[in-house]
Scaffold this motif. Structure first.
Motif, PDB file in Angstrom:
ATOM      1  N   SER A 230       0.820  -1.218   0.000  1.00 53.35           N
ATOM      2  CA  SER A 230       0.000   0.000   0.000  1.00 53.35           C
ATOM      3  C   SER A 230       0.856   1.271   0.000  1.00 53.35           C
ATOM      4  O   SER A 230       0.523   2.257  -0.663  1.00 53.35           O
ATOM      5  N   ASP A 231       1.960   1.266   0.749  1.00 50.27           N
ATOM      6  CA  ASP A 231       2.808   2.458   0.803  1.00 50.27           C
ATOM      7  C   ASP A 231       3.485   2.718  -0.541  1.00 50.27           C
ATOM      8  O   ASP A 231       3.547   3.866  -1.013  1.00 50.27           O
ATOM      9  N   SER A 232       3.977   1.649  -1.162  1.00 51.29           N
ATOM     10  CA  SER A 232       4.629   1.791  -2.457  1.00 51.29           C
ATOM     11  C   SER A 232       3.639   2.265  -3.523  1.00 51.29           C
ATOM     12  O   SER A 232       3.938   3.143  -4.337  1.00 51.29           O
ATOM     13  N   ARG A 233       2.446   1.686  -3.487  1.00 51.65           N
ATOM     14  CA  ARG A 233       1.412   2.082  -4.449  1.00 51.65           C
ATOM     15  C   ARG A 233       0.984   3.535  -4.211  1.00 51.65           C
ATOM     16  O   ARG A 233       0.704   4.284  -5.157  1.00 51.65           O
ATOM     17  N   ALA A 234       0.950   3.944  -2.950  1.00 48.68           N
ATOM     18  CA  ALA A 234       0.592   5.334  -2.632  1.00 48.68           C
ATOM     19  C   ALA A 234       1.621   6.305  -3.215  1.00 48.68           C
ATOM     20  O   ALA A 234       1.268   7.405  -3.659  1.00 48.68           O
ATOM     21  N   ASN A 235       2.889   5.919  -3.223  1.00 45.36           N
ATOM     22  CA  ASN A 235       3.924   6.779  -3.798  1.00 45.36           C
ATOM     23  C   ASN A 235       3.738   6.941  -5.306  1.00 45.36           C
ATOM     24  O   ASN A 235       3.928   8.027  -5.855  1.00 45.36           O
ATOM     25  N   VAL A 236       3.379   5.830  -5.975  1.00 37.13           N
ATOM     26  CA  VAL A 236       3.120   5.907  -7.417  1.00 37.13           C
ATOM     27  C   VAL A 236       1.946   6.844  -7.675  1.00 37.13           C
ATOM     28  O   VAL A 236       1.989   7.704  -8.574  1.00 37.13           O
ATOM     29  N   ARG A 237       0.890   6.696  -6.880  1.00 36.18           N
ATOM     30  CA  ARG A 237      -0.307   7.522  -7.052  1.00 36.18           C
ATOM     31  C   ARG A 237      -0.004   9.000  -6.807  1.00 36.18           C
ATOM     32  O   ARG A 237      -0.429   9.871  -7.575  1.00 36.18           O
ATOM     33  N   LEU A 238       0.751   9.281  -5.743  1.00 34.74           N
ATOM     34  CA  LEU A 238       1.059  10.672  -5.416  1.00 34.74           C
ATOM     35  C   LEU A 238       1.917  11.317  -6.501  1.00 34.74           C
ATOM     36  O   LEU A 238       1.652  12.465  -6.915  1.00 34.74           O
ATOM     37  N   ALA A 239       2.922  10.598  -6.991  1.00 34.51           N
ATOM     38  CA  ALA A 239       3.788  11.168  -8.038  1.00 34.51           C
ATOM     39  C   ALA A 239       2.999  11.458  -9.308  1.00 34.51           C
ATOM     40  O   ALA A 239       3.143  12.534  -9.917  1.00 34.51           O
ATOM     41  N   LEU A 240       2.146  10.521  -9.705  1.00 33.27           N
ATOM     42  CA  LEU A 240       1.373  10.737 -10.929  1.00 33.27           C
ATOM     43  C   LEU A 240       0.291  11.793 -10.757  1.00 33.27           C
ATOM     44  O   LEU A 240      -0.155  12.399 -11.740  1.00 33.27           O
ATOM     45  N   SER A 241      -0.133  12.048  -9.522  1.00 28.62           N
ATOM     46  CA  SER A 241      -1.180  13.053  -9.305  1.00 28.62           C
ATOM     47  C   SER A 241      -0.732  14.446  -9.737  1.00 28.62           C
ATOM     48  O   SER A 241      -1.548  15.285 -10.099  1.00 28.62           O
ATOM     49  N   VAL A 352      -4.438   5.671 -10.600  1.00 30.86           N
ATOM     50  CA  VAL A 352      -3.773   4.529  -9.980  1.00 30.86           C
ATOM     51  C   VAL A 352      -4.784   3.837  -9.068  1.00 30.86           C
ATOM     52  O   VAL A 352      -5.329   4.451  -8.148  1.00 30.86           O
ATOM     53  N   ASP A 353      -5.068   2.568  -9.356  1.00 31.37           N
ATOM     54  CA  ASP A 353      -5.927   1.774  -8.477  1.00 31.37           C
ATOM     55  C   ASP A 353      -5.102   0.608  -7.934  1.00 31.37           C
ATOM     56  O   ASP A 353      -3.875   0.618  -8.023  1.00 31.37           O
ATOM     57  N   LYS A 354      -5.735  -0.401  -7.398  1.00 31.76           N
ATOM     58  CA  LYS A 354      -5.000  -1.512  -6.805  1.00 31.76           C
ATOM     59  C   LYS A 354      -4.324  -2.395  -7.849  1.00 31.76           C
ATOM     60  O   LYS A 354      -3.407  -3.155  -7.517  1.00 31.76           O
ATOM     61  N   GLU A 355      -4.769  -2.296  -9.076  1.00 35.46           N
ATOM     62  CA  GLU A 355      -4.233  -3.170 -10.121  1.00 35.46           C
ATOM     63  C   GLU A 355      -3.241  -2.466 -11.050  1.00 35.46           C
ATOM     64  O   GLU A 355      -2.205  -3.033 -11.397  1.00 35.46           O
ATOM     65  N   ASN A 356      -3.558  -1.249 -11.467  1.00 37.03           N
ATOM     66  CA  ASN A 356      -2.765  -0.603 -12.514  1.00 37.03           C
ATOM     67  C   ASN A 356      -2.520   0.877 -12.246  1.00 37.03           C
ATOM     68  O   ASN A 356      -3.333   1.557 -11.611  1.00 37.03           O
ATOM     69  N   ALA A 357      -1.395   1.339 -12.756  1.00 35.77           N
ATOM     70  CA  ALA A 357      -1.120   2.777 -12.878  1.00 35.77           C
ATOM     71  C   ALA A 357      -1.287   3.111 -14.359  1.00 35.77           C
ATOM     72  O   ALA A 357      -0.679   2.461 -15.218  1.00 35.77           O
ATOM     73  N   THR A 358      -2.109   4.118 -14.667  1.00 36.58           N
ATOM     74  CA  THR A 358      -2.448   4.427 -16.062  1.00 36.58           C
ATOM     75  C   THR A 358      -2.237   5.898 -16.352  1.00 36.58           C
ATOM     76  O   THR A 358      -2.649   6.763 -15.568  1.00 36.58           O
ATOM     77  N   VAL A 359      -1.611   6.175 -17.478  1.00 38.03           N
ATOM     78  CA  VAL A 359      -1.474   7.543 -17.990  1.00 38.03           C
ATOM     79  C   VAL A 359      -2.199   7.608 -19.325  1.00 38.03           C
ATOM     80  O   VAL A 359      -1.918   6.823 -20.237  1.00 38.03           O
TER      81      VAL A 359
END
Length: 468
Positions: A230-241, A352-359
């Motif tokens: 969850s922490d790693s995924r949160a970092n991906v989400r925050l950066a892409l935000s 970014v959801d639980k499965e994929n990060a999408t641009v």
């Protein structure tokens, strides 16, 4: 007496007739002696043949006055402006040219004059008077016209909504006077009396035109984040935000590290696994490289110009080799930077959801559909090892038991990144260009090792021991 008288009358009558004839003869002789321009001599396109010098002057003066005082109507649409050459210092000095024209056949020896007259039959002489004007006054007039006719273009206004960009105001063309063409036209009117009187007004296109804006999905790229905590995924989400709703105009550059900023806990980034050399460790912002990688592949598909991109030290699991883009804030060369060299703005959306990060990138579709293709040149399995001691004995209990693989290290790899263009309709390949050559080192295989003897006692007190 009568006869004399009659004779006298008749004689007087005869004398009168003779006198009249002599008078006419004298007048004809005098008229034939008046000098005139010879044939086939022209001044400003006007034949001087048969004119006296003064008559020629009068003709040219009339032409000059008409030329300089004629008022022309310059038009654009329903509007009109008056233009009179004399108002802009226009003048024509015909004296020097008419004197030169007059000298032909009138100056020199008799034989020379005859020779000139003979030559003029086959080769007419042309003389043109110099017409001058006040260039500064004419330029000021043109500048005033340009100011009156200028209209600024209006860009299309785009609203960046939560899901996609929407055109809310259509663009409008501006207009400008072509000043150079206008100057050429006015000078022609001054010098020849002939020229275009319609003002050359041209459309000025706005930077953002609604006619050419398709607002279609031009690129969409996803990477798997299901393996992350969850922490790693949160970092991906925050950066892409930071890129969600981000607009890159034509000619504009986007710098990942500059836009995302420092990865600190104070800014919401969390500790999570990340690469440090050829080891996997925990660091604040772990996982951000997946954000830059996902963006990199979408930017490639949108035909962006890549200015800076680095591969990881080791291969990653979420994209093929040569498809990754490693970033590290504050480290020179570890950044992802691209520039929009197309004619249209792009609009970036992220999720970014639980499965994929999408641009997803919206805008005007490029000429071709682009993809980044990985080609592996060579690869080798990793033979590097590191051991972790299993004090709980869940995986390996006894010292004498063989070590058990905990995590397999990535193999070493050499790969190429190829930018491939496809036809949108036929899907056929149009071109292929190599854009990178990347070298990835081998990772470390991590094994569990037991620490208990046959009696269940811990034999080795060390927490970890690494070896190659």
């Amino acid at each position: 007496m009568i006869r004399l008288a009659m004779f006298g009358v008749i004689a007087l009558a005869v004398l009168a007739v003779v006198a009249m004839g002599v008078g006419r003869l004298v007048n004809n002789v005098r008229e034939s002696q008046v000098e005139r321009f010879v044939d086939n001599v022209y001044v400003n396109g006007v034949s001087m043949s048969g004119y006296t010098l003064e008559e020629g002057r009068a003709v040219l003066e009339q032409i000059r006055n008409e030329r300089l005082n004629t008022t022309y109507s310059l038009t654009y649409g329903d509007s009109a402006w008056s233009f009179r050459p004399a108002d802009y210092g226009a003048s024509m000095d015909y004296e020097s040219e008419i004197e030169r024209a007059w000298n032909l056949g009138h100056v020199g020896s008799r034989s020379d004059r005859k020779a000139i007259i003979r030559n003029l039959k086959d080769a007419p002489a042309e003389f043109n008077c110099v017409l001058e004007y006040d260039q500064a006054a004419l330029d000021a007039f043109i500048d005033d016209l340009a100011n009156q006719l200028h209209v600024d273009p209006v860009d299309a206004e785009v609203a960046v909504t939560e899901t996609k960009p929407v055109i809310i105001t259509a663009s409008r063309n501006g207009r400008d006077l072509n000043k150079e063409q206008t100057r050429e036209n006015l000078v022609a009117l001054i010098e020849t009396g002939e020229g275009e009187t319609r003002l050359p007004v041209e459309d000025v296109q706005p930077v953002v035109t609604s006619d050419n804006m398709e607002m279609k999905v031009v690129a969409k790229f996803s990477t798997d984040v299901s393996f992350r905590g969850s922490d790693s995924r949160a970092n991906v989400r925050l950066a892409l935000s930071y890129f969600n709703g981000y607009v890159v105009q034509p000619g504009q550059t986007a710098d990942f590290n500059e836009i995302v900023g420092p990865r600190t806990e104070g800014r919401g980034f969390k500790k999570a696994p990340e690469y440090a050399g050829n080891e996997l460790v925990k660091g604040v912002g772990g996982g951000v490289c997946q954000a830059s990688t996902t963006l990199y592949n979408a930017a490639i598909m949108a035909n962006m110009t890549i200015l800076q991109r680095s591969n990881h030290n080791m291969t990653v699991s979420y994209v093929e080799p040569s498809q990754d883009a490693a970033v590290e804030y504050g480290v020179e060369g570890k950044d992802f930077i691209f520039r929009n060299d197309t004619e249209h703005a792009i609009y970036i959306y992220t999720d970014v959801d639980k499965e994929n990060a999408t641009v997803t990138i919206y805008g005007t579709r490029p000429e071709y559909h682009y993809e980044l293709v990985s080609v592996i040149v060579e690869e080798h399995k990793s033979d590097r090892k590191r051991y972790e001691y299993d004090y709980e004995g869940k995986n390996v209990y006894y010292i004498t038991d063989p070590p058990k693989l905990k995590t397999a290290g990535h193999g070493s790899c050499h790969s190429e990144g190829w930018l491939v263009a496809y036809d949108w309709d036929t899907k056929e390949e149009v071109s292929r260009e190599q854009i990178s050559y990347d070298v990835y080192v081998a990772g470390v295989n991590v094994y569990w090792r037991g620490v208990h003897d046959e009696k269940g006692n811990v034999v080795d007190p060390n927490a970890e021991k690494a070896e190659d």
